[in-house]
Design a protein around this motif. Structure first.
Motif, short mmCIF file in Angstrom:
data_model
loop_
_atom_site.label_atom_id
_atom_site.label_comp_id
_atom_site.label_asym_id
_atom_site.label_seq_id
_atom_site.Cartn_x
_atom_site.Cartn_y
_atom_site.Cartn_z
N LYS A 73 11.16 -1.65 0.97
CA LYS A 73 10.44 -0.48 0.46
C LYS A 73 10.91 -0.04 -0.92
O LYS A 73 10.19 0.65 -1.63
N MET A 79 2.45 -6.15 -0.10
CA MET A 79 2.20 -7.49 0.43
C MET A 79 0.92 -7.53 1.25
O MET A 79 0.62 -6.59 1.97
N GLY A 85 -2.04 -7.78 9.09
CA GLY A 85 -1.00 -6.81 9.42
C GLY A 85 -1.49 -5.37 9.37
O GLY A 85 -0.74 -4.46 9.04
N LEU A 86 -2.76 -5.17 9.75
CA LEU A 86 -3.27 -3.79 9.77
C LEU A 86 -2.73 -3.07 10.99
O LEU A 86 -2.43 -3.69 12.00
N TYR A 87 -2.63 -1.75 10.89
CA TYR A 87 -2.17 -0.95 12.03
C TYR A 87 -3.37 -0.71 12.95
O TYR A 87 -4.27 0.05 12.60
N PRO A 88 -3.39 -1.33 14.14
CA PRO A 88 -4.60 -1.32 14.95
C PRO A 88 -4.95 0.06 15.51
O PRO A 88 -6.11 0.32 15.82
N HIS A 89 -3.95 0.94 15.60
CA HIS A 89 -4.22 2.24 16.19
C HIS A 89 -4.63 3.27 15.14
O HIS A 89 -4.82 4.43 15.46
N MET A 90 -4.76 2.85 13.89
CA MET A 90 -5.16 3.79 12.84
C MET A 90 -6.53 3.39 12.30
O MET A 90 -6.91 2.23 12.33
N TYR A 98 -1.41 5.27 4.71
CA TYR A 98 -0.05 5.23 5.26
C TYR A 98 1.06 5.07 4.21
O TYR A 98 2.02 5.85 4.21
N PRO A 99 0.96 4.09 3.30
CA PRO A 99 2.04 3.95 2.31
C PRO A 99 2.20 5.19 1.43
O PRO A 99 3.32 5.54 1.05
N LYS A 101 1.46 8.31 2.36
CA LYS A 101 2.02 9.34 3.22
C LYS A 101 3.54 9.16 3.33
O LYS A 101 4.30 10.12 3.22
N LEU A 102 3.97 7.91 3.53
CA LEU A 102 5.40 7.63 3.66
C LEU A 102 6.15 7.97 2.39
O LEU A 102 7.33 8.29 2.42
N ARG A 103 5.47 7.87 1.27
CA ARG A 103 6.13 8.16 0.00
C ARG A 103 5.99 9.62 -0.41
O ARG A 103 6.33 9.98 -1.54
N ARG A 146 -4.77 -1.39 1.03
CA ARG A 146 -3.48 -0.81 1.37
C ARG A 146 -2.41 -1.28 0.38
O ARG A 146 -1.46 -0.56 0.09
N ARG A 150 -1.00 2.07 -3.82
CA ARG A 150 0.15 2.77 -4.41
C ARG A 150 0.62 2.10 -5.70
O ARG A 150 1.77 2.27 -6.11
#
Lengths: 359, 290
Positions: A73, A79, A85-90, A98-99, A101-103, A146, A150
């Motif tokens: 990170k 990448m 590599g998607l988040y299936p529950h979102m 997501y990236p 939000k994390l930042r 995704r 950023r």
């Protein structure tokens, strides 16, 4: 934006040496493709740049800073994975968000950037869907979105198109190229598909058994392959490679004779691309044999003849017709390139070696 | 015709050992039947047996005991199983060994587990009682199984010890089905390990955890063996689970009508949980495909 330098990178899994002593500099803004057959170490190399794989020894620098010990990170990379590599529950929106939000980007800016990015990859209409409701191409777009949302300084792409069908792959390829042109971000791209490599790359690094065998522009790799491996790997259909010897300024093999500008020697391989040969009726043609197969590809016909133990292929006109087993002659086209390789080492004979090539 | 003839033996066995007793107990639950007095069920009493349960303290106590047991045992088993699965997910040198060791507690008979824990928590010579006393002097001579709360805690412990390994395997299976890329993508996106666990792994484990929780709940609701061999329902009635209570009513006091009604109440609870679970699973699937 940034450049990437790999200095004497080594990766061992137990006793298995996956990548030995690799050196590579990826210029700022460049689109570098790591190309090679499966198991050649290209994905491992990329994962080391990403920080998903520890390096056994050596240094990795991004924008001049050593980042060996930094977690993924903190490397300012993004990448795109082969399986997305998607988040299936979102939802798509949450995935792209997501990236950010994390930042800790504030909500208003996030909403705006997700919207902008979605527009860039034409996903606006799908933002509230989940990955399971999307097609392969759409999922790939989400993965791309995704990654670009950023604005990282380096993109890493691990065979991003290999799960798509052939037609979509061509479309997405063009989109990737356009995106790179638009964003100008340094990109490292892993593939085993030489067509993808040729069309996308500013430079290609061809890898084999953990080593880079040739690092050059697509044009040079095509026109001056450094060794037999590269010669056989790049081009479709692949280059004709004929075993023979040089005597009196002529390369000879059964049914094949080419005047060449090289001293006499045995154990030589002559390479000539199918598109550099044409069908002829000349009795003294350099390649003479019997017609083995005709394959119509649409815009041309692939004509294969057999002579001795060798098969030689030429790209002929689409309307070419002939009987199987009939005599068949090939002559080089004007300006055709003939490549000579040393059989034992595989190296190119006209002075170019596999190492130390520059642009 | 032959296929039907071949089916008959299996059908007869199921009918005789499962369907008939079930139907019989259902009918019995509406009748009065004191086995010490009558060989056959007596007259119908309507819902009296069920109404009796609503006001009888023995049943209410066992319901309360069972609730406490189920909640703590399910929660602990799930947390421990999930944690162990996370630890064991990485394939190390001890991979095969740990998995073999892990299956051992599950291979043991629950009744035997109860007996061995009773020995181990004996204040005079129990290895666990003595060991804990040596490490924490305050616990020396603690009457483990004579204290209502401690007895319950040990009962939960034996059950968790028995089931956690099996549930760990279920969690390991669930973890293996999560694409590794989602975690790696989250690492690159900037998520911490905790955030990856709660934000990426756990949501994808939802289905598996739901199955695990429901299975464990149903097994816990049936808790019987260790109660018999470890605590005998005591001290007092503090570990009298519903299954144990039903057994006592039926085969100690021979009140078959009341016991049948209680057994059907237990069945109804399990059915409700199963229905709730199927609903949850279906709604989850709808969310994923709609």
């Amino acid at each position: 934006m940034a450049d990437v330098r790999l200095v004497d990178i080594e990766k061992k899994y137990g006793n298995f040496l996956a990548v030995p002593q690799l050196n590579l500099t990826i210029e700022d803004g460049e689109f570098l493709v790591l190309l090679g057959p499966s198991g050649c170490g290209k994905t491992t190399t990329m994962r080391m740049i990403a920080g998903l794989e520890e390096i056994t020894s050596g240094d990795i620098e991004i924008a001049g800073k050593r980042i060996n010990d930094k977690p993924p990170k903190d490397r300012d990379i993004a990448m795109v994975f082969q399986n997305y590599g998607l988040y299936p529950h979102m939802t798509v929106r949450q995935n792209i968000d997501y990236p950010l939000k994390l930042r800790g980007v504030d909500r208003a800016a996030r909403t705006r950037r997700v919207q902008e990015t979605a527009e860039k990859v034409e996903l606006e209409a799908l933002l509230e869907r989940r990955p399971s409701e999307l097609s392969g191409g759409q999922r790939q777009r989400v993965a791309l979105a995704r990654a670009i949302v950023r604005t990282p300084s380096i993109f890493l792409m691990d065979e991003p198109l290999s799960n798509l069908d052939a037609k979509l792959r061509v479309t997405m390829r063009a989109e990737l190229k356009h995106l790179h042109h638009e964003l100008g971000v340094t990109t490292v791209y892993v593939t085993h598909d030489q067509m993808e490599a040729m069309t996308l790359a500013s430079r290609i690094a061809i890898m084999r058994e953990g080593r880079i065998v040739q690092l050059d522009t697509p044009k040079r790799i095509y026109s001056e392959p450094a060794d037999l491996f590269v010669a056989g790997f790049i081009g479709s259909p692949s280059m004709n490679l004929i075993d023979g010897a040089i005597a009196g300024g002529v390369f000879t093999a059964p049914g094949v004779s080419f005047p060449v500008d090289q001293p006499d020697r045995d154990d030589v391989v002559l390479g000539i691309r199918p598109e550099d040969l044409e069908i002829s009726t000349a009795p003294d043609a350099p390649v003479i044999g019997k017609l083995y197969a005709l394959e119509l590809t649409g815009e041309s016909t692939l004509v294969t003849l057999r002579t001795g133990a060798n098969s030689v292929c030429a790209r002929g006109p689409a309307d070419h017709e002939a009987e199987i087993n009939a005599p068949c002659h090939f002559v080089p086209k004007p300006g055709a390139r003939v490549h000579l390789f040393d059989r034992p080492s595989g190296h190119r004979l006209d002075g170019l070696s596999a190492k130390g090539q520059t642009l | 015709m032959l296929p039907y003839w071949l089916l008959i033996p299996a059908f007869v066995i199921v009918l005789a050992t499962t369907i008939y007793p079930l139907a019989y107990s259902f009918v019995t639950s509406f009748r009065e039947w004191d086995l010490t007095k009558q060989r056959r069920p007596d007259g119908f009493v309507g819902f009296d047996n069920y109404l009796h349960a609503a006001s009888e303290s023995g049943f209410q106590n066992s319901l309360w005991v069972t609730t406490i047991f189920v909640v703590t045992s399910v929660a602990l088993t799930l947390v421990i199983a999930m944690s162990l699965a996370l630890l064991l997910r990485r394939k190390g040198r001890m991979h095969t060994f740990t998995r073999i060791v892990l299956i051992l507690p599950f291979a043991m008979s629950p009744a035997l587990i109860g007996v061995s824990y009773r020995f181990m928590f004996n204040p005079e010579f129990g290895v666990l009682a003595k060991g804990l006393g040596a490490v924490f002097p305050a616990l020396e001579g603690m009457p483990w199984l004579a204290d209502p709360n401690l007895a319950m805690a040990i009962l939960v412990l034996t059950d968790v010890w028995h089931w956690a390994p099996y549930m760990t395997f279920m969690c390991l299976g669930g973890l293996a089905s999560i694409p590794r890329e989602t975690e790696e993508a989250a690492r690159i996106d900037g998520a911490s390990y905790l955030r990856i666990f709660f934000g990426i792994i756990l949501p994808q484990m939802k289905g598996v955890l739901l199955v695990t929780a429901v299975l464990k709940t149903i097994f816990a609701l049936k808790m019987f063996d260790q109660v018999v061999t470890l605590t005998g329902g005591g001290p007092g009635t503090s570990t009298e689970t519903l299954a144990f209570f039903v057994f006592n009513v039926g085969f100690k006091w021979y009140d078959m009508g009341y016991a049948s009604a209680l057994a059907w109440i237990l069945t109804a609870i399990m059915m409700l949980i199963s229905i709730w679970y199927v609903r949850m699973l279906l709604s989850d699937r709808k969310m994923a495909t709609a």
